[in-house]
Design a protein around this motif. Structure first.
Motif, PDB file in Angstrom:
ATOM      1  N   THR C 153       0.848  -1.197   0.000  1.00 41.09           N
ATOM      2  CA  THR C 153       0.000   0.000   0.000  1.00 41.09           C
ATOM      3  C   THR C 153       0.883   1.247   0.000  1.00 41.09           C
ATOM      4  O   THR C 153       1.876   1.314   0.719  1.00 41.09           O
ATOM      5  N   VAL C 173      -3.982  -8.400   4.288  1.00 44.73           N
ATOM      6  CA  VAL C 173      -5.442  -8.321   4.233  1.00 44.73           C
ATOM      7  C   VAL C 173      -6.008  -9.685   4.597  1.00 44.73           C
ATOM      8  O   VAL C 173      -5.574 -10.706   4.051  1.00 44.73           O
ATOM      9  N   ALA C 196      -5.518  -3.698  -3.739  1.00 42.63           N
ATOM     10  CA  ALA C 196      -4.542  -2.905  -2.984  1.00 42.63           C
ATOM     11  C   ALA C 196      -3.774  -1.999  -3.955  1.00 42.63           C
ATOM     12  O   ALA C 196      -4.048  -1.991  -5.161  1.00 42.63           O
ATOM     13  N   VAL C 223      -5.605   1.908   4.553  1.00 47.08           N
ATOM     14  CA  VAL C 223      -6.267   0.660   4.965  1.00 47.08           C
ATOM     15  C   VAL C 223      -7.770   0.767   4.778  1.00 47.08           C
ATOM     16  O   VAL C 223      -8.445  -0.212   4.426  1.00 47.08           O
ATOM     17  N   VAL C 226      -8.547  -0.042   1.220  1.00 45.08           N
ATOM     18  CA  VAL C 226      -8.370  -1.458   0.880  1.00 45.08           C
ATOM     19  C   VAL C 226      -9.579  -2.273   1.339  1.00 45.08           C
ATOM     20  O   VAL C 226     -10.135  -3.065   0.566  1.00 45.08           O
ATOM     21  N   VAL C 227     -10.013  -2.077   2.591  1.00 46.38           N
ATOM     22  CA  VAL C 227     -11.144  -2.890   3.061  1.00 46.38           C
ATOM     23  C   VAL C 227     -12.421  -2.535   2.286  1.00 46.38           C
ATOM     24  O   VAL C 227     -13.249  -3.414   2.013  1.00 46.38           O
ATOM     25  N   ALA C 247      -7.703  -5.079   7.121  1.00 49.67           N
ATOM     26  CA  ALA C 247      -6.428  -4.731   6.485  1.00 49.67           C
ATOM     27  C   ALA C 247      -5.517  -4.168   7.565  1.00 49.67           C
ATOM     28  O   ALA C 247      -5.941  -3.368   8.403  1.00 49.67           O
ATOM     29  N   ASN C 249      -1.641  -2.455   7.886  1.00 50.71           N
ATOM     30  CA  ASN C 249      -0.429  -1.940   7.233  1.00 50.71           C
ATOM     31  C   ASN C 249       0.714  -1.915   8.231  1.00 50.71           C
ATOM     32  O   ASN C 249       0.588  -1.291   9.280  1.00 50.71           O
TER      33      ASN C 249
END
Lengths: 272, 272, 272, 272
Positions: C153, C173, C196, C223, C226-227, C247, C249
């Protein structure tokens, strides 16, 4: 060198640039690579398992960096046959591919052996954490094998001073041997398992449980006893030029471990 | 000896019995003891923290076992002052209490330093995993300190070959030094933090985030660069007779680490 | 009942004795069993891997104990075929063998997929930690699959506020889905990897490294992003009645993680 | 929005931008922060220890991101007093600082209690892994405390069927209670320690070892017995509206654990 300039022409090879700091690097490479591998298995010829791999080479003081992708390329080519001789051949190839003096590999894997319960005869799989550690630097090669064997230990002091019972616990014995002639992981496991109060099993029926309880109670051993037993048997084996044995008891009466370590080196003066 | 017999009279001391196997034990003791401790802190005089402790002694070949409880007794007495000189005094006492040639201790603990964000000036605590390792065998004493310092690294290759951006990641640098004269953990941390692309923080405001992003991008470094930088600075410090430096990058483009290790020994021939 | 009495005749079955405390046990069984297993693989039909297994049943309030060895017996019989339908059949057999209302299993394993580098086309194995969690209680069965997918990310804030560069890092993830119709682990991994800034690889040559650096820099994501991406794609898939996405990081500018979690339940009112 | 534009004027607040995906986020924040903290201690008023902290809030569907630095600012302000009431006050402040509906915190820490050996009276420190989990969403607040207590268990089956001895091992009991009125961690630990075959100690002399060996042998217990004992005592305490108890035995005859779980909810129908 400017990064901008690099982008106009062919890609710059930053790793191959000169380094001026005059600091040689002992080990450089990749760590913690998870991979499926195949190793030798006495009962089934081959065994599929999963490994965590570290691969390193040395780097002379005047090179800026190593080429990390080549470690994976070489290992990927060898993963389907990591018998001991092939492991060393992989190291030679690594050394050559990376243009290094010395190549190193640590390979950690679970090794499974089918085990038979002592009375009922029921079969189940036992897992042993093992590792190969090797290095190759031209004429010199080293190869070490480590097996971690869970065992049971009954405390001799607790048994001696108590009117009944004796505290016992799971322990973990780690035997690390330098390879002389070929031997089987199965044999090393067997030496350790017969050197504790009792070995442990994945599957025990009631008859078996009675057997292992009484057998362990009949053979109380400190961590000191366990490492000495394994030491004596490895020495008698005669095939390992160097080895060490650690025993750790996950004490049932404490929240910490009891621990012992012995070491052998055929080149050193041995007490006696 | 029968356990039954033991129970009638005074308690038998099984550990002090003779052993006939002629196998001396290099280390025996307790492992994984969790304890609250107090160490020296440059800013606050003392620091309360929590530790995991291993305590060992050697055991001559003719004794059956060591006395595990004494390790805890001695450590418990010293836990409120584990400054470096007191750590060695604790080892001496262990040696004497266990009647051993050599006593060993590994002490792993989190050490906290208040850190100031580079632009906003906001303060927060950073945690560094540290360890003391020492041994005492009469006239000979060794004392090593390890600090693990999280850092940021920007990849020089990725920066050079890409039209924009550069992959970067958190790394962990482990510096292990043999102690000459006294020094502060804070100074060792500082050497490492200034040797990476950028140091890391627990608390950064937006101004700080801009600062650390640009600073790191201006100083791309491989793991090889990081260990060489720390090596050069530790050597210049002049106070450590031996040391090693490891750097591990939790690569953002891979699911494994890049790793490098350098070692220094003032007694060996150094390349140059 | 006295233990002594037990030893004269046939062995007593302590577990089957009555319990008077009137406390039903929700789960009882074996935990942390390491085993070699075989699962379905889209590319190769079957895949050999290694697992950590927990097996439980419920226990009515009036029974003293369960019979631990039967869990291993049943699992051992099924280990060579743990495809999803067979996993549930194994649970049914467990329930029947232990005479329980409900049987549970958590199976954690590494799953390997051969992955092709985006420019060079070089192949290597990627490891994904997966788990099956299931329960069977007669007519009701639940089956959940979790995949943990490492990704890269790039921080949108860092990119937006900095004159150049942007901090980025490896993230992990975790997508956990309740099974409707059959699906492949490979498809779930693919949904996450494309959600991502960029996916990660075991083997990248220089051309690939340039590609992934630029691709990630072009797609900065928190994050939170991403989710939400994975959520949106799993919802569009239409086959999962419930799921959650986490997620994490491993921030390159901090020594801690950034984290986000979303949950979906088709039975609940969904916002929108 | 272009990152370039951001750099000319005041810094852009990317996190506060709108999000169009209509996916609310249940939890977002920081995870795995290591921090020195101070908690309440019955014997010494306060206790210094070290913690791993997760801090989250919910995020409405129309906001792009949360502001991670504020979590650390709030926690840093409260770290010197994390007694239970102050923990909830910290959550309220987090909620307000992040402008969130709900704030969450998981705080994991080692808690140390000085313990006295049963016969010799010798004192040493025992470590118990504990956690606080709380949430605050305006009028609704939840607070859970978990303690993990190592214990010893002697197997009733092994004792009953064997002619002598009985396998025993260290176990770990995890009691998680929802808070009603204030109570001491020390009391919760005490309930668990008296519910196993025997409690464990950091320091035991020989007299103590005899005592704990015999005491444990006199009170054989399965994991099923341990969770039922703790359940019964917690229920009798009357102050916990919900709780769960897990027991895990690190079996000395197996390389895996035996495990049991019970749950209580005052709002549900309890069997009886």
């Amino acid at each position: 060198m400017s990064a901008r300039g690099a982008k106009a022409g062919p890609m710059v090879d930053v790793q191959s640039m000169k380094d001026e700091r005059r600091v040689p690097i002992k080990k450089v490479g990749v760590k913690g690579v998870r991979y499926p591998i195949t190793v030798l298995d006495r009962a089934n010829t081959i065994q599929h398992t999963t490994a965590t791999v570290n691969l390193y080479v040395d780097l002379p003081h005047d090179f800026k960096g190593t080429h990390m992708s080549r470690f994976i390329e070489v290992f990927n080519d060898h993963r389907r046959d990591l018998s001991m001789p092939r492991f060393l051949a992989m190291l030679d190839e690594l050394r050559s591919s990376l243009d290094a003096e010395t190549a190193y590999c640590d390979l950690h894997f679970s090794y499974f052996i089918e085990k038979t319960a002592p009375v009922s005869g029921q079969k189940s799989m036992m897992s042993y954490e093992c590792s190969y550690e090797g290095s190759s630097s031209g004429s010199e090669r080293e190869f070490w094998v480590t097996v971690q064997v869970p065992v049971q230990t009954v405390c001799p002091c607790s048994k001696a001073i108590s009117d009944y019972g004796a505290h016992n616990q799971r322990g973990l014995v780690r035997a690390r041997v330098k390879l002389g002639p070929f031997f089987w992981i199965e044999d090393l496991v067997s030496i350790v398992e017969s050197s504790a109060s009792c070995d442990v099993y994945t599957l025990l029926k009631r008859d078996d449980e009675k057997f292992v309880t009484e057998r362990a109670f009949d053979r109380p051993m400190f961590v000191e006893d366990v490492v000495r037993e394994v030491y004596t048997r490895l020495l008698a084996e005669g095939s390992f030029p160097k080895f060490s044995v650690e025993a750790e008891n996950f004490e049932s009466i404490h929240n910490h471990s009891a621990y012992a370590l012995v070491e052998y080196d055929s080149a050193a003066n041995q007490p006696g």
